[in-house]
Design an enzyme around this catalytic site. Structure first.
Site, PDB file in Angstrom:
ATOM      1  N   PRO A  95     -45.724  26.316   0.752  1.00 35.00           N
ATOM      2  CA  PRO A  95     -45.956  26.496   2.192  1.00 35.00           C
ATOM      3  C   PRO A  95     -46.673  25.305   2.819  1.00 35.00           C
ATOM      4  CG  PRO A  95     -47.281  28.042   0.893  1.00 35.00           C
ATOM      5  CD  PRO A  95     -46.374  27.334  -0.061  1.00 35.00           C
ATOM      6  N   GLU A 122     -51.328  30.029  -7.067  1.00 35.58           N
ATOM      7  CA  GLU A 122     -51.788  29.172  -5.959  1.00 35.58           C
ATOM      8  C   GLU A 122     -51.090  27.816  -5.969  1.00 35.58           C
ATOM      9  OE1 GLU A 122     -53.791  30.422  -3.519  1.00 35.58           O
ATOM     10  OE2 GLU A 122     -53.448  32.254  -4.667  1.00 35.58           O
ATOM     11  N   ARG A 164     -23.610  25.180   0.435  1.00 36.10           N
ATOM     12  CA  ARG A 164     -22.479  25.402   1.341  1.00 36.10           C
ATOM     13  C   ARG A 164     -22.048  24.122   2.056  1.00 36.10           C
ATOM     14  NH1 ARG A 164     -23.961  25.988   6.546  1.00 36.10           N
ATOM     15  NH2 ARG A 164     -22.255  27.321   7.223  1.00 36.10           N
ATOM     16  N   ASP A 179     -22.423  24.801  12.954  1.00 37.04           N
ATOM     17  CA  ASP A 179     -23.681  25.539  12.856  1.00 37.04           C
ATOM     18  C   ASP A 179     -24.660  25.141  13.955  1.00 37.04           C
ATOM     19  OD1 ASP A 179     -22.659  26.692  10.611  1.00 37.04           O
ATOM     20  OD2 ASP A 179     -23.748  25.420   9.216  1.00 37.04           O
TER      21      ASP A 179
HETATM   22  O1  JBE Z   1     -41.873  27.911   1.974  1.00 35.09           O
HETATM   23  N1  JBE Z   1     -42.048  27.789   0.734  1.00 35.09           N
HETATM   24  O2  JBE Z   1     -41.451  26.907   0.098  1.00 35.09           O
HETATM   25  C1  JBE Z   1     -42.968  28.655   0.046  1.00 35.09           C
HETATM   26  C2  JBE Z   1     -43.193  28.506  -1.305  1.00 35.09           C
HETATM   27  C3  JBE Z   1     -44.075  29.367  -1.933  1.00 35.09           C
HETATM   28  C4  JBE Z   1     -44.731  30.340  -1.198  1.00 35.09           C
HETATM   29  N2  JBE Z   1     -44.519  30.485   0.130  1.00 35.09           N
HETATM   30  C5  JBE Z   1     -43.664  29.672   0.759  1.00 35.09           C
HETATM   31  N3  JBE Z   1     -43.483  29.856   2.106  1.00 35.09           N
END
Ligand code: JBE
Length: 268
Positions: A95, A122, A164, A179
Site C-alpha cells: 500500500p 507488515e 489481457r 478501455d
Molecule cells: O495495494 N497493494 O498492493 C497492497 C498490498 C498489500 C496490502 N494492501 C495493499 N493495498
C-alpha cells in the site's frame, strides 16, 4: 511473457488457470510459475517472519529467505528460458507503493519477464528491495488506498490487467484500446452504460437512440453519458479534463452538470 510469483499462499493463484489468463497459459503466451516462499526457509518451522526492529505491531518478513527465493527464481529462469538470459523486473505489491494504473499495466505488459514478491504481515524487510534495486528494476506498487491482508490479491489484480494486454490474449483486438483509462480519445473519461437485448426488460427501456441506427447520434449520446458519469463518479477526472479535447457540446453539458455540484464535491 514469463511470470514468476513468490508467496506463502500459492493456493491464492488458482484463478490463473481460468478464463483469458488460463487460455494464455495453455497457449504458451504466458509462462506463469508460482513458488512457495517457505521452500527457501531452512528451520523446522519454515519461519518467514520476525518482530520489527524499533517495535510496533505485527511481524516483518525476513530478508534471508526472500533473498534465497529471489536468487533461485532468477537463476532458474535465465540460462535457457524465453527470457534470453535477462533478468526480471521485480514487483512488490504494497500500500506504500506508487499507484498501479492502466498506463503502468501497459508498460509492464511490454516486459519479457516479471517477478512478483508477495509480502504478508507488515511487509518485507526493506533491505530486500535495496539489495535487488542494485541489480534489477524494482517497483513497489499499490493497487489502491485500502489495506489487504497481503500482496497476493494485489498481484492477481495486476496480472489480470497486464495479461489481457498481451498480444493475442483478448478475443477482440479492439477491446483493450477502448478501455476507459487507455490512452486515446476516451482517456480521462469513464465509460457510459451499456445495453443488450431485449429492448424492454421489467419495464426498463433501452435508450431509443441506441436502436436508431444513427451512428453520429449514438456516438454523441455515448460521449454525453461518459461525461455525466465522470462528473458524478470521478469529479477529480472531470476537473482534470483538457479543454482542448472538449467540443462546444461537451462544454455546455459540463457547465450544466457543474451547476449541480457544490465546490467541496469538485475538490479532489
Ligand atoms: O495495494 N497493494 O498492493 C497492497 C498490498 C498489500 C496490502 N494492501 C495493499 N493495498
Amino acid at each position: 511473457m514469463r511470470l514468476d510469483i513468490i508467496s506463502i499462499f500459492p493456493e491464492y493463484f488458482a484463478p490463473l488457470d481460468v478464463s483469458l489468463i488460463g487460455k494464455a497459459r495453455e497457449r504458451g503466451t504466458l509462462d506463469a510459475r508460482v513458488h512457495q516462499l517457505r521452500d527457501w526457509a531452512h528451520d523446522v518451522h519454515k519461519t518467514v517472519d520476525d518482530t520489527p526492529y524499533g517495535g510496533g505491531p505485527g511481524m516483518v518478513m525476513k530478508p534471508e529467505v526472500w533473498g534465497e527465493a529471489i536468487d533461485a527464481v532468477i537463476e532458474g529462469g535465465s540460462p535457457t528460458g524465453v527470457t534470453g538470459g535477462g533478468s526480471p523486473r521485480l514487483i512488490v505489491p504494497t500500500p506504500s507503493g506508487r499507484p498501479f494504473t492502466q498506463e503502468l499495466a501497459q508498460e509492464l505488459a511490454a516486459e519479457p519477464w516479471l517477478l512478483f514478491a508477495c509480502g504478508r504481515y507488515e511487509g518485507i524487510d526493506s533491505r530486500v528491495m535495496a539489495e535487488y534495486g542494485t541489480r534489477l528494476r524494482v517497483d513497489e506498487i499499490s493497487i489502491g488506498d485500502y489495506v489487504l491482508a497481503g500482496g497476493e490479491v494485489a498481484t492477481l489484480v495486476m496480472v489480470e490487467a497486464i495479461g489481457r494486454l498481451l498480444p493475442g490474449v483478448l478475443g477482440n483486438a479492439h477491446s483493450a484500446v477502448d478501455d476507459s483509462f487507455a490512452p486515446g480519445a476516451m482517456r480521462n473519461l469513464v465509460e457510459g452504460p451499456v445495453f443488450t437485448k431485449p429492448p424492454v426488460w421489467r419495464g426498463h427501456e433501452v435508450p431509443p437512440v441506441l436502436l436508431s441506427g444513427h451512428h453520429g447520434k449514438v456516438a454523441r449520446w455515448r460521449r454525453d453519458e461518459a461525461l455525466r458519469r465522470t462528473v458524478a463518479n470521478r469529479p477529480e477526472l472531470a476537473a482534470a479534463l483538457d479543454p482542448e479535447t472538449l467540443d462546444k457540446h461537451d462544454r455546455r453539458l459540463l457547465e450544466e452538470l457543474s451547476f449541480r455540484f457544490q465546490p467541496e464535491d469538485m475538490a479532489n
